[in-house]
Design a protein around this motif. Sequence first.
Motif, PDB file in Angstrom:
ATOM      1  N   UNK A  19       0.953  -1.245   0.018  1.00 19.35           N
ATOM      2  CA  UNK A  19      -0.066  -0.138  -0.053  1.00 19.35           C
ATOM      3  C   UNK A  19       0.898   1.348   0.042  1.00 19.35           C
ATOM      4  N   UNK A  20       0.508   2.366  -0.652  1.00 18.52           N
ATOM      5  CA  UNK A  20       0.972   3.614  -0.956  1.00 18.52           C
ATOM      6  C   UNK A  20       0.230   4.249  -0.017  1.00 18.52           C
ATOM      7  N   UNK A  21       0.858   5.414   0.832  1.00 16.84           N
ATOM      8  CA  UNK A  21      -0.075   6.300   1.582  1.00 16.84           C
ATOM      9  C   UNK A  21      -1.001   7.013   0.909  1.00 16.84           C
ATOM     10  N   UNK A  22      -0.603   7.673  -0.064  1.00 13.22           N
ATOM     11  CA  UNK A  22      -1.290   8.251  -0.813  1.00 13.22           C
ATOM     12  C   UNK A  22      -1.390   7.986  -2.243  1.00 13.22           C
ATOM     13  N   UNK A  69      -1.510  13.758  -8.433  1.00 18.24           N
ATOM     14  CA  UNK A  69      -2.971  14.370  -8.167  1.00 18.24           C
ATOM     15  C   UNK A  69      -3.923  13.092  -8.398  1.00 18.24           C
ATOM     16  N   UNK A  70      -4.118  12.639  -9.683  1.00 20.54           N
ATOM     17  CA  UNK A  70      -4.990  11.425 -10.068  1.00 20.54           C
ATOM     18  C   UNK A  70      -4.582  10.248  -9.201  1.00 20.54           C
ATOM     19  N   UNK A  71      -3.207   9.771  -8.860  1.00 19.57           N
ATOM     20  CA  UNK A  71      -3.146   8.596  -8.072  1.00 19.57           C
ATOM     21  C   UNK A  71      -3.751   8.996  -6.799  1.00 19.57           C
ATOM     22  N   UNK A  72      -3.530  10.279  -5.993  1.00 21.25           N
ATOM     23  CA  UNK A  72      -4.032  10.555  -4.752  1.00 21.25           C
ATOM     24  C   UNK A  72      -5.616  10.423  -4.748  1.00 21.25           C
ATOM     25  N   UNK A  73      -6.264  10.994  -5.866  1.00 20.54           N
ATOM     26  CA  UNK A  73      -7.680  10.968  -5.784  1.00 20.54           C
ATOM     27  C   UNK A  73      -8.415   9.393  -6.125  1.00 20.54           C
ATOM     28  N   UNK A  74      -7.458   8.606  -6.857  1.00 18.95           N
ATOM     29  CA  UNK A  74      -7.896   7.117  -6.930  1.00 18.95           C
ATOM     30  C   UNK A  74      -7.778   6.377  -5.468  1.00 18.95           C
ATOM     31  N   UNK A 115      -8.236   7.925  -2.555  1.00 21.12           N
ATOM     32  CA  UNK A 115      -9.083   8.174  -1.952  1.00 21.12           C
ATOM     33  C   UNK A 115     -10.393   7.724  -2.375  1.00 21.12           C
ATOM     34  N   UNK A 116     -10.748   7.327  -3.257  1.00 22.94           N
ATOM     35  CA  UNK A 116     -11.979   6.861  -3.731  1.00 22.94           C
ATOM     36  C   UNK A 116     -11.960   5.307  -3.317  1.00 22.94           C
ATOM     37  N   UNK A 117     -10.696   4.626  -3.876  1.00 25.88           N
ATOM     38  CA  UNK A 117     -10.723   3.218  -3.112  1.00 25.88           C
ATOM     39  C   UNK A 117     -10.913   2.795  -1.572  1.00 25.88           C
ATOM     40  N   UNK A 118     -10.174   3.768  -0.856  1.00 19.91           N
ATOM     41  CA  UNK A 118     -10.248   3.779   0.479  1.00 19.91           C
ATOM     42  C   UNK A 118     -11.666   4.251   1.099  1.00 19.91           C
ATOM     43  N   UNK A 119     -12.455   5.151   0.511  1.00 19.31           N
ATOM     44  CA  UNK A 119     -13.773   5.440   0.953  1.00 19.31           C
ATOM     45  C   UNK A 119     -14.634   4.216   0.564  1.00 19.31           C
ATOM     46  N   UNK A 120     -14.260   3.577  -0.666  1.00 22.64           N
ATOM     47  CA  UNK A 120     -15.353   2.719  -0.864  1.00 22.64           C
ATOM     48  C   UNK A 120     -15.123   1.472   0.033  1.00 22.64           C
ATOM     49  N   UNK A 121     -14.124   1.105   0.416  1.00 22.54           N
ATOM     50  CA  UNK A 121     -13.584   0.263   1.589  1.00 22.54           C
ATOM     51  C   UNK A 121     -14.155   0.388   2.580  1.00 22.54           C
ATOM     52  N   UNK A 122     -14.243   1.705   3.244  1.00 22.07           N
ATOM     53  CA  UNK A 122     -14.771   1.950   4.436  1.00 22.07           C
ATOM     54  C   UNK A 122     -16.371   2.105   4.579  1.00 22.07           C
ATOM     55  N   UNK A 123     -16.979   2.169   3.381  1.00 21.85           N
ATOM     56  CA  UNK A 123     -18.237   2.170   3.322  1.00 21.85           C
ATOM     57  C   UNK A 123     -19.071   0.892   3.623  1.00 21.85           C
TER      58      UNK A 123
END
Length: 392
Positions: free
Chosen positions: A330-333, A377-382, A384-392
């Motif tokens: 995993x990369x932090x960002x 920036x795009x990697x960071x966005x992806x 965030x989206x992936x981790x938000x989906x995992x947390x949902x």
Amino acid sequence: MTVDEIGKRLEAHVQADELLGLAWLVATGDQVSTGTAGHLDSSRAVPVRADTVFRISSMTKPVTAVAASILIDEGVLDPAEPVDRLLPELADRRVLAHPAAEITDTVAARRPITVDDLLTFRLGWGMDFADFSPKPLDAAWSELGLGWGPPTPAEMPNPDTWLARLGTLPLQYQPGERWLYHVGAPILGFLVARAAGKPLSEFLAERVFGPLGMVDTGFSVPAGKLDRFGPHYADRDGARIVFDPADGQWSTPPAFEGGGDGLVSTLADYHRFARMLRDGGEHDGIRILSGEAVAAMTRNHLTAEQLARGGPNPDGSAGWGYGVGVQLSDLADGPRAGSYGWSGGLGSTWSNDGAVTGILLTNQTWSSAGPLPVFATFESILGEVARAGEAA
């Protein structure tokens, strides 16, 4: 994260004049968001659209790996078999005594190059990401017109001529020893063509692009679609120059169908390809690859020793599958372990991270220092989206 939020973060890079234009896609499962920013050319007269056709350069590599994997599924190719049967030009290899040796200073190869070596970039030829110092082989490569650098399809010879010239050179390393970038991909494309008995473009059209509905993907842009295809730009000494005009190298079908970097595509087309892999080789009820083939393609094949000597990422966080980079930690960002995909040096990137697919296409070549800041920036966005989906 909303479409507007993603769009604003990416558009800021265009507003800062980092690049002229871009198109992006972020999909979570069947929920697909897309957006564009900027323009196709420096006159800023034609805006980028969702159906703009882009040069995707090394995002071609996963497509070529899928083509080879189809033939492996069908028993036409075997990963363990030597390539000599179909590529006799590459039989009886010699290997440099050491990577910086003169090209006449060689030893015999310990074994033939295999299909798996091509797929995993361990054939013994390629760009060494750990050492870019000039060597005698580099000069010989250039003298033979084999192509070393950004893609120039219209300037390359036909496949038979290219392979014949390549066959006169020794390998840099023993087959299977090192991961070296790029060269395995064009050779793999020509192997597919010979195994199928038709040009790579025909095989891809029949077995990949047609079944997936990838109507705008190919090795050139037809005249009727050039209005959706703009110039491509590069940086030279701080100034933006035209690397390739709209009616340039991709405006006519090339003799050299480069399986490593030759394709053009669109957001919608490449998303169909990415979704097929995400869904285990099937798209809208049509099976392209077996689940086993997708698993083989998207897992790391490099050993710890090979990664330590130089892999896809300098930090060792990524391995290599069949034509794709595979995230090992995993990369932090950014991407998470198990995600896979690849980028193109002409300014494009794609990844599948669980249910999340991301595609960014631009008309600006990366600098010698690497990707433009918009890619981080795009990697960071992806991420965030992936981790938000995992947390949902």
